[in-house]
Design an enzyme around this catalytic site. Structure first.
Site, PDB file in Angstrom:
ATOM      1  CB  CYS A  86      -0.871  -0.419   1.143  1.00 12.93           C
ATOM      2  SG  CYS A  86      -2.249   0.883   0.968  1.00 12.93           S
ATOM      3  CG  HIS A 203      -3.451  -3.762   3.173  1.00 10.24           C
ATOM      4  ND1 HIS A 203      -2.130  -3.228   4.106  1.00 10.24           N
ATOM      5  CD2 HIS A 203      -4.103  -3.624   2.676  1.00 10.24           C
ATOM      6  CE1 HIS A 203      -2.814  -1.950   3.496  1.00 10.24           C
ATOM      7  NE2 HIS A 203      -3.490  -1.879   2.634  1.00 10.24           N
ATOM      8  CD  GLU A 205      -0.278  -5.405   5.988  1.00  8.39           C
ATOM      9  OE1 GLU A 205      -0.535  -6.035   4.531  1.00  8.39           O
ATOM     10  OE2 GLU A 205      -0.539  -4.197   5.656  1.00  8.39           O
TER      11      GLU A 205
END
Lengths: 230, 81
Positions: A86, A203, A205
């Site tokens: 990002c 994302h 994560e």
């Protein structure tokens, strides 16, 4: 494997990245302040999501001049693995470690949703545990994620296989609705031509536990770790 | 020297802000409006003796930080005094 997660003023997902790597995937990960110059022997550097320097001027434009970025450029030049998520992707583009740029979403709206992505190239350190054409689900949350690059550069990137992830619909097909930020060529993630620097808007994560909506993000981190383990 | 830098999205790059403003103007009844672009305007004071040096410095500023040439074009004005 040793990971360094860089924290800039305005980083938001540094702690999530740390949690995903250290607590979920049992990696040796730590956070490094952007004013440091030492990567602490990391084998992979993660630039996390967020709003470094408040997104002033352009997303990632100021963070690019943080002291740690010189070390990261040298690290990448030597073949070290760099992952930008990002805002991290935006910083890598501004630093010219990745081609292209990320601009305001076509809709002008901030988009926060789970998206389907198609893996376009699995012969890279970031995607080696995935297969070509595989569909993965990851969340996106950004206002400036529309990937843009000059036509000729895009053509070369396509030819070299630098597009690693593309926005698609649930059936794996590319179309306007599936690419909600209006990225050129529906690009969600690209690598440099040496395939040691990778940036993506989604994302990974945030997708490492079933309880939190999915575990497809693990595949990217595990691909990197597997490569390092030999 | 007073420097004004005008940054706009590069020709051919989709400018959704410009498009949104254009349709808003049309909705307000302004007719004949087209090709609207929204850019950035940066002003700064530069302590330097000559216009030439100022121009050279501003060009460097634009190349290194103020402008992303992949997506943006720029022009600038230097006013002495």
């Amino acid at each position: 494997m040793k990971w360094a997660i860089i924290r800039f003023p305005g980083s938001l997902d540094d702690r999530d990245a740390l949690y995903a790597l250290r607590d979920v995937l049992e990696q040796d990960a730590s956070i490094i302040w952007h004013k440091d110059e030492n990567l602490g022997g990391a084998e992979c550097v993660v630039l996390p999501g967020g709003f470094s320097y408040g997104d002033y001027l352009r997303c990632g434009a100021i963070a690019r001049f943080s002291p740690i970025m010189k070390s990261i450029a040298r690290f990448a030049e030597a073949g070290g693995l760099v992952l930008g998520i990002c805002n991290g992707f935006q910083i890598l583009c501004e630093s010219h470690l990745l081609p292209g740029a990320l601009t305001r979403n076509g809709s002008l709206s901030f988009i926060c949703e789970n998206v389907t992505l198609r893996v376009e190239n699995c012969r890279t350190p970031f995607t080696r545990l995935m297969s070509e054409g595989e569909l993965v689900r990851l969340p996106i949350k950004h206002g400036e994620g529309r990937y843009v690059a000059p036509t000729e550069e895009l053509r070369q990137m396509e030819e070299r296989g630098q597009i690693l992830l593309r926005y698609v619909d649930g059936n794996g097909h590319q179309n306007e609705a599936a690419s909600s930020n209006a990225s050129m060529h529906a690009i969600a993630g690209v690598a440099n031509h040496r395939f040691n620097v990778f940036g993506l808007m989604p994302h990974p994560e945030h997708a490492v536990e079933t309880m939190l909506g999915g575990i497809d993000g693990r595949k990217i981190f595990q691909s990197i770790a597997r490569g390092m383990a030999g | 020297m007073r420097v004004k830098v005008f940054v706009s999205s590069r020709h051919g790059i989709l400018d959704p802000q410009g498009r949104a403003v254009e349709s808003a103007l049309a909705n307000l009844g302004f007719v004949g409006v087209s090709d609207v672009h929204v850019g950035r305007f940066i002003v700064l004071t530069l302590d330097t003796p000559s216009t030439d040096t100022a121009e050279e410095t501003v060009r460097k500023m634009c190349d290194q930080l103020l402008v992303n040439p992949t997506i943006e074009d720029y022009r600038f004005e230097v006013e002495s005094g």
